[in-house]
Design a protein around this motif. Structure first.
Motif, PDB file in Angstrom:
ATOM      1  N   ASP A 126     -25.649 -31.979 -26.228  1.00 48.77           N
ATOM      2  CA  ASP A 126     -24.354 -31.778 -26.887  1.00 48.77           C
ATOM      3  C   ASP A 126     -24.169 -30.316 -27.296  1.00 48.77           C
ATOM      4  OD1 ASP A 126     -23.777 -34.455 -26.607  1.00 48.77           O
ATOM      5  OD2 ASP A 126     -24.484 -35.005 -28.607  1.00 48.77           O
ATOM      6  N   ILE A 127     -25.244 -29.696 -27.742  1.00 49.16           N
ATOM      7  CA  ILE A 127     -25.168 -28.275 -28.107  1.00 49.16           C
ATOM      8  C   ILE A 127     -24.769 -27.456 -26.883  1.00 49.16           C
ATOM      9  CG2 ILE A 127     -26.498 -26.270 -28.884  1.00 49.16           C
ATOM     10  CD1 ILE A 127     -28.259 -28.283 -30.466  1.00 49.16           C
ATOM     11  N   TYR A 128     -25.456 -27.707 -25.768  1.00 45.21           N
ATOM     12  CA  TYR A 128     -25.164 -26.957 -24.541  1.00 45.21           C
ATOM     13  C   TYR A 128     -23.752 -27.252 -24.047  1.00 45.21           C
ATOM     14  CZ  TYR A 128     -25.406 -25.103 -19.843  1.00 45.21           C
ATOM     15  OH  TYR A 128     -25.141 -24.399 -18.697  1.00 45.21           O
ATOM     16  N   HIS A 129     -23.324 -28.519 -24.150  1.00 45.98           N
ATOM     17  CA  HIS A 129     -21.977 -28.893 -23.698  1.00 45.98           C
ATOM     18  C   HIS A 129     -20.913 -28.129 -24.491  1.00 45.98           C
ATOM     19  CE1 HIS A 129     -18.714 -31.337 -22.124  1.00 45.98           C
ATOM     20  NE2 HIS A 129     -18.315 -31.571 -23.376  1.00 45.98           N
ATOM     21  N   HIS A 130     -21.084 -28.043 -25.820  1.00 41.61           N
ATOM     22  CA  HIS A 130     -20.117 -27.306 -26.637  1.00 41.61           C
ATOM     23  C   HIS A 130     -20.090 -25.825 -26.244  1.00 41.61           C
ATOM     24  CE1 HIS A 130     -19.932 -30.837 -29.281  1.00 41.61           C
ATOM     25  NE2 HIS A 130     -18.905 -30.259 -29.881  1.00 41.61           N
ATOM     26  N   LEU A 131     -21.268 -25.260 -26.021  1.00 39.17           N
ATOM     27  CA  LEU A 131     -21.331 -23.850 -25.628  1.00 39.17           C
ATOM     28  C   LEU A 131     -20.673 -23.626 -24.269  1.00 39.17           C
ATOM     29  CD1 LEU A 131     -24.999 -23.018 -26.732  1.00 39.17           C
ATOM     30  CD2 LEU A 131     -22.908 -22.053 -27.721  1.00 39.17           C
ATOM     31  N   GLU A 132     -20.913 -24.558 -23.345  1.00 42.81           N
ATOM     32  CA  GLU A 132     -20.384 -24.427 -21.988  1.00 42.81           C
ATOM     33  C   GLU A 132     -18.867 -24.570 -21.966  1.00 42.81           C
ATOM     34  OE1 GLU A 132     -22.062 -25.919 -17.692  1.00 42.81           O
ATOM     35  OE2 GLU A 132     -21.553 -27.449 -19.172  1.00 42.81           O
ATOM     36  N   GLN A 133     -18.325 -25.344 -22.905  1.00 42.73           N
ATOM     37  CA  GLN A 133     -16.880 -25.556 -22.956  1.00 42.73           C
ATOM     38  C   GLN A 133     -16.161 -24.488 -23.787  1.00 42.73           C
ATOM     39  OE1 GLN A 133     -15.337 -28.004 -21.134  1.00 42.73           O
ATOM     40  NE2 GLN A 133     -17.411 -28.238 -20.327  1.00 42.73           N
ATOM     41  N   SER A 134     -16.917 -23.578 -24.370  1.00 41.02           N
ATOM     42  CA  SER A 134     -16.337 -22.549 -25.225  1.00 41.02           C
ATOM     43  C   SER A 134     -16.074 -21.278 -24.419  1.00 41.02           C
ATOM     44  CB  SER A 134     -17.293 -22.234 -26.372  1.00 41.02           C
ATOM     45  OG  SER A 134     -18.405 -21.487 -25.901  1.00 41.02           O
ATOM     46  N   PRO A 135     -15.387 -20.289 -25.016  1.00 38.54           N
ATOM     47  CA  PRO A 135     -15.185 -18.999 -24.321  1.00 38.54           C
ATOM     48  C   PRO A 135     -16.494 -18.271 -24.023  1.00 38.54           C
ATOM     49  CG  PRO A 135     -13.604 -19.245 -26.122  1.00 38.54           C
ATOM     50  CD  PRO A 135     -14.583 -20.375 -26.252  1.00 38.54           C
ATOM     51  N   GLN A 136     -17.621 -18.778 -24.554  1.00 38.15           N
ATOM     52  CA  GLN A 136     -18.917 -18.147 -24.302  1.00 38.15           C
ATOM     53  C   GLN A 136     -19.593 -18.684 -23.034  1.00 38.15           C
ATOM     54  OE1 GLN A 136     -17.996 -19.001 -27.684  1.00 38.15           O
ATOM     55  NE2 GLN A 136     -17.423 -16.831 -27.626  1.00 38.15           N
ATOM     56  N   ARG A 137     -18.858 -19.435 -22.219  1.00 41.29           N
ATOM     57  CA  ARG A 137     -19.478 -20.124 -21.081  1.00 41.29           C
ATOM     58  C   ARG A 137     -20.169 -19.160 -20.114  1.00 41.29           C
ATOM     59  NH1 ARG A 137     -13.986 -20.408 -20.144  1.00 41.29           N
ATOM     60  NH2 ARG A 137     -13.897 -22.439 -21.184  1.00 41.29           N
ATOM     61  N   ASP A 138     -19.602 -17.954 -19.921  1.00 39.39           N
ATOM     62  CA  ASP A 138     -20.192 -17.025 -18.955  1.00 39.39           C
ATOM     63  C   ASP A 138     -21.588 -16.574 -19.392  1.00 39.39           C
ATOM     64  OD1 ASP A 138     -17.981 -17.222 -17.360  1.00 39.39           O
ATOM     65  OD2 ASP A 138     -17.045 -15.369 -18.099  1.00 39.39           O
ATOM     66  N   VAL A 139     -21.726 -16.177 -20.658  1.00 33.89           N
ATOM     67  CA  VAL A 139     -23.053 -15.725 -21.115  1.00 33.89           C
ATOM     68  C   VAL A 139     -24.021 -16.907 -21.187  1.00 33.89           C
ATOM     69  CG1 VAL A 139     -22.204 -13.719 -22.381  1.00 33.89           C
ATOM     70  CG2 VAL A 139     -22.420 -15.906 -23.567  1.00 33.89           C
ATOM     71  N   VAL A 140     -23.493 -18.107 -21.463  1.00 35.10           N
ATOM     72  CA  VAL A 140     -24.352 -19.297 -21.511  1.00 35.10           C
ATOM     73  C   VAL A 140     -24.905 -19.603 -20.122  1.00 35.10           C
ATOM     74  CG1 VAL A 140     -24.381 -21.788 -21.921  1.00 35.10           C
ATOM     75  CG2 VAL A 140     -23.222 -20.264 -23.543  1.00 35.10           C
ATOM     76  N   ASN A 141     -24.089 -19.474 -19.096  1.00 29.16           N
ATOM     77  CA  ASN A 141     -24.549 -19.707 -17.727  1.00 29.16           C
ATOM     78  C   ASN A 141     -25.567 -18.661 -17.296  1.00 29.16           C
ATOM     79  OD1 ASN A 141     -23.124 -22.067 -17.145  1.00 29.16           O
ATOM     80  ND2 ASN A 141     -21.247 -20.924 -16.655  1.00 29.16           N
ATOM     81  N   LYS A 142     -25.365 -17.418 -17.738  1.00 30.37           N
ATOM     82  CA  LYS A 142     -26.351 -16.369 -17.438  1.00 30.37           C
ATOM     83  C   LYS A 142     -27.684 -16.665 -18.140  1.00 30.37           C
ATOM     84  CE  LYS A 142     -22.971 -12.660 -16.696  1.00 30.37           C
ATOM     85  NZ  LYS A 142     -22.439 -11.372 -17.239  1.00 30.37           N
ATOM     86  N   PHE A 143     -27.586 -17.180 -19.370  1.00 28.44           N
ATOM     87  CA  PHE A 143     -28.795 -17.574 -20.104  1.00 28.44           C
ATOM     88  C   PHE A 143     -29.537 -18.670 -19.341  1.00 28.44           C
ATOM     89  CE2 PHE A 143     -30.542 -20.829 -23.008  1.00 28.44           C
ATOM     90  CZ  PHE A 143     -31.518 -20.092 -23.660  1.00 28.44           C
ATOM     91  N   LYS A 144     -28.798 -19.655 -18.835  1.00 30.29           N
ATOM     92  CA  LYS A 144     -29.390 -20.771 -18.092  1.00 30.29           C
ATOM     93  C   LYS A 144     -30.118 -20.270 -16.845  1.00 30.29           C
ATOM     94  CE  LYS A 144     -27.936 -24.958 -15.601  1.00 30.29           C
ATOM     95  NZ  LYS A 144     -26.777 -25.834 -15.279  1.00 30.29           N
ATOM     96  N   GLN A 145     -29.542 -19.285 -16.179  1.00 32.47           N
ATOM     97  CA  GLN A 145     -30.148 -18.774 -14.946  1.00 32.47           C
ATOM     98  C   GLN A 145     -31.337 -17.854 -15.213  1.00 32.47           C
ATOM     99  OE1 GLN A 145     -26.868 -16.898 -12.906  1.00 32.47           O
ATOM    100  NE2 GLN A 145     -25.653 -18.786 -12.838  1.00 32.47           N
ATOM    101  N   LYS A 146     -31.233 -17.037 -16.235  1.00 27.37           N
ATOM    102  CA  LYS A 146     -32.287 -16.051 -16.494  1.00 27.37           C
ATOM    103  C   LYS A 146     -33.464 -16.642 -17.251  1.00 27.37           C
ATOM    104  CE  LYS A 146     -32.982 -11.304 -18.089  1.00 27.37           C
ATOM    105  NZ  LYS A 146     -32.325 -10.081 -18.657  1.00 27.37           N
ATOM    106  N   TYR A 147     -33.206 -17.644 -18.108  1.00 28.11           N
ATOM    107  CA  TYR A 147     -34.270 -18.238 -18.925  1.00 28.11           C
ATOM    108  C   TYR A 147     -34.274 -19.762 -18.748  1.00 28.11           C
ATOM    109  CZ  TYR A 147     -33.555 -13.691 -21.143  1.00 28.11           C
ATOM    110  OH  TYR A 147     -33.389 -12.348 -21.378  1.00 28.11           O
TER     111      TYR A 147
END
Length: 575
Positions: free
Chosen positions: A378-399
């Motif tokens: 749920d934490i990740y879902h909220h982050l992914e649906q927010s305007p921060q989705r781009d940096v969240v996706n980069k976080f997912k790929q890099k770490y």
């Protein structure tokens, strides 16, 4: 002939000090008077210089440091304020003092191990726990041998205390009983106030960070204490001689660690094993209610006295949403000034809030922490649906490993607190922990912040959201800001952990200044268990304390009986 007064100013009553004052009424050569006024214990004496010097030496030896002592002094006086009447000392709890400790606690003493040794100064033998009555030196040696042989042993108590050479399997922060105080500075990062508290007559728990790359202590934070009863003193001395510096220990009803805040110690919450009041406040202003309860603590007002006791019924007249206002009323009690004030109340158990009182003492909830999702998905879902989705996706790929740790999160409730935010931030920063519990992750972030050298750090964003009734935190943007800084520079998690605390302190100062422009703020109360975090407390004191007086009612808990006491002053009907 000179008349002098010895004064000991304390933030709370110290029963042993009252007991020692009474002892000095029996002085053979000097006419002595004693008293307790406005939180000051004092001894007065008239005599010749040589007699007074001898008295001063004796008092300096007898009046050991209390955790509640804030000042002491000797002064010449023209007239006396004290009397020959005994001061009440019925609640003395200490089992030993400086006179009897070397006799039963020093291995070089012929009386070593005799925990029933009588002491004419503190009478500590009369306060032995009933489980320790009859315990001989041989019994304590046997417990030590069992511990060294099996790795664990139990010390009899109301609830037996488990002692272990290795970490105990229980939730929460590890507690250490120090056997060899001489090695403390080699094991932990400690300041003077930590050492004084550990050595004080109360022997409280304090929180400390182990030195970097310690070969055995790999947790970010530990709660430490010295032996606090006679049996423990002897047991620790036996083990010290065997080369043991510290032990893990655990038992029910252990107090929470003390909190260093605004240059003095405070308790998070008070507990007692009997029906004795947790606190008694004199000359309290008349409240709106005669009785109020919060989390199993009942506060009662009668003829200028407020007393708090624990209740068997865990009833709460006041809702969690009232906790901040209760803390504000309690914090203002010492000064008697309630108008134009604010409270920053951050608690692990109640909703984190900022509440204000205007000049007419009308309350307004300015800010309340949001309830964060407890499940990692749920934490990740909220982050992914927010305007921060781009940096969240980069976080997912890099770490990817930290992304998986985030998905595995399952935070215990409640989550409308800073502790939950710190836990998520620790995962985002990739800080290693033994478990993914909220306690372990939060400690890891705070430990990293404490390890940061210097005061400069990135400014993490803490933007407000405006709801219908009050403001809250856009936590997705806060975490997105943290992720951005980690993506830009992954070399120093200490700096980013520190930045989380320092940036919040900066935003809090700005919010209070904004309220000051609107309603006028003459003082700010700090309350809540989250202020056990010394980094946040220190940074907030620096940021906010430059412009506003910061108040803590040291007579009350930070997050315990203060809520029940504050409930007496709520402008609302009782159910």
């Amino acid at each position: 002939m000179k008349n002098i007064r010895f004064e000991f100013t304390c933030s709370r009553q110290v029963p042993l000090y009252a007991h020692l004052c009474n002892q000095y009424l029996n002085h053979d050569q000097l006419d002595i008077t004693v008293g307790y006024q406005k939180q000051v214990y004092f001894i007065e004496a008239l005599g010749e210089l040589k007699q007074l010097e001898s008295l001063a030496d004796a008092i300096a030896q007898d009046f050991l440091i209390s955790v509640w002592l804030t000042d002491s002094r000797i002064s010449l006086i023209d007239s006396r304020m004290g009397s020959h009447q005994l001061l009440p000392d019925a609640k003395v709890e200490q089992e030993f003092c400086q006179q009897c400790l070397p006799k039963f606690g020093d291995n070089q003493s012929p009386l070593f191990g005799d925990i029933s040794l009588k002491c004419d100064c503190c009478h500590g033998a009369s306060r032995l726990h009933k489980a320790h009555l009859g315990l001989s030196y041989t019994d304590l040696v046997s417990i030590a041998e069992t511990l060294l042989r099996d790795g664990a042993a139990q010390l009899p108590n109301k609830t037996p205390i488990t002692l272990s050479l290795s970490p105990l399997s229980h939730t929460g922060r590890d507690k250490l009983l120090i056997c060899n105080p001489n090695t403390l500075n080699a094991q932990f990062h400690l300041k003077d106030h930590h050492i004084l508290a550990l050595s004080s007559i109360e022997k409280p728990l304090i929180t400390a960070r182990p030195v970097n790359e310690h070969p055995k202590l790999d947790a970010p934070l530990y709660d430490l204490c010295f032996a606090y009863n006679r049996a423990m003193v002897v047991l620790c001395e036996i083990l010290r001689l065997k080369g043991i510096d510290w032990l893990y220990f655990h038992g029910d009803n252990l107090s929470k660690p003390m909190v260093w805040i605004q240059s003095a110690w405070s308790t998070i919450s008070s507990e007692t094993d009997n029906n004795e009041p947790l606190v008694v406040l004199d000359n309290a202003p008349e409240p709106l209610h005669d009785e109020a309860s919060f989390n199993g603590i009942v506060a009662r007002w009668k003829k200028g006295l407020i007393s708090c006791t624990q209740s068997d019924v865990d009833g709460t007249d006041d809702k969690r949403s009232d906790a901040g206002l209760c803390a504000l009323h309690a914090g203002n009690l010492e000064s008697g000034q309630g108008k134009n004030s604010a409270v920053i109340y951050f608690s692990q158990e109640q909703t984190g809030q900022i509440v204000t009182l205007d000049r007419a003492q009308n309350a307004e909830l300015f800010f309340s922490l949001p309830t964060l999702p407890s499940i990692g998905y749920d934490i990740y879902h909220h982050l992914e649906q927010s305007p921060q989705r781009d940096v969240v996706n980069k976080f997912k790929q890099k770490y990817p490993d930290d992304y998986l740790r985030l998905l595995d999160l399952n935070l215990a409730s409640p989550t409308d607190n800073l502790q939950s935010l710190w836990a998520i931030a620790a995962v985002i920063l990739g800080i290693p922990t033994k478990t993914l519990t909220k306690d372990a992750l939060s400690d890891a972030l705070i430990g990293c912040a404490m390890a940061h050298r210097g005061s400069n750090s990135p400014r993490i964003d803490y933007p407000l959201t405006k709801g219908e009734a009050h403001r809250s935190l856009n936590w997705c943007k806060t975490l997105g800001s943290l992720i951005s800084f980690r993506l830009a520079d992954d070399r120093d998690s200490y700096k980013l952990a520190f930045g989380m605390q320092d940036s919040l302190a900066d935003f809090l100062a700005n919010w209070i200044e904004h309220q000051d422009l609107n309603i006028g703020i003459s003082s700010v109360v700090l309350a809540g268990s989250e202020f056990a975090n010394e980094v946040l407390t220190q940074r907030l004191s620096l940021r906010l304390g430059n412009n506003f007086p910061l108040k803590i009612n040291h007579k009350l808990d930070l997050d315990g009986n203060n809520l029940a006491v504050g409930g007496l002053y709520l402008k609302k009907r009782r159910q």
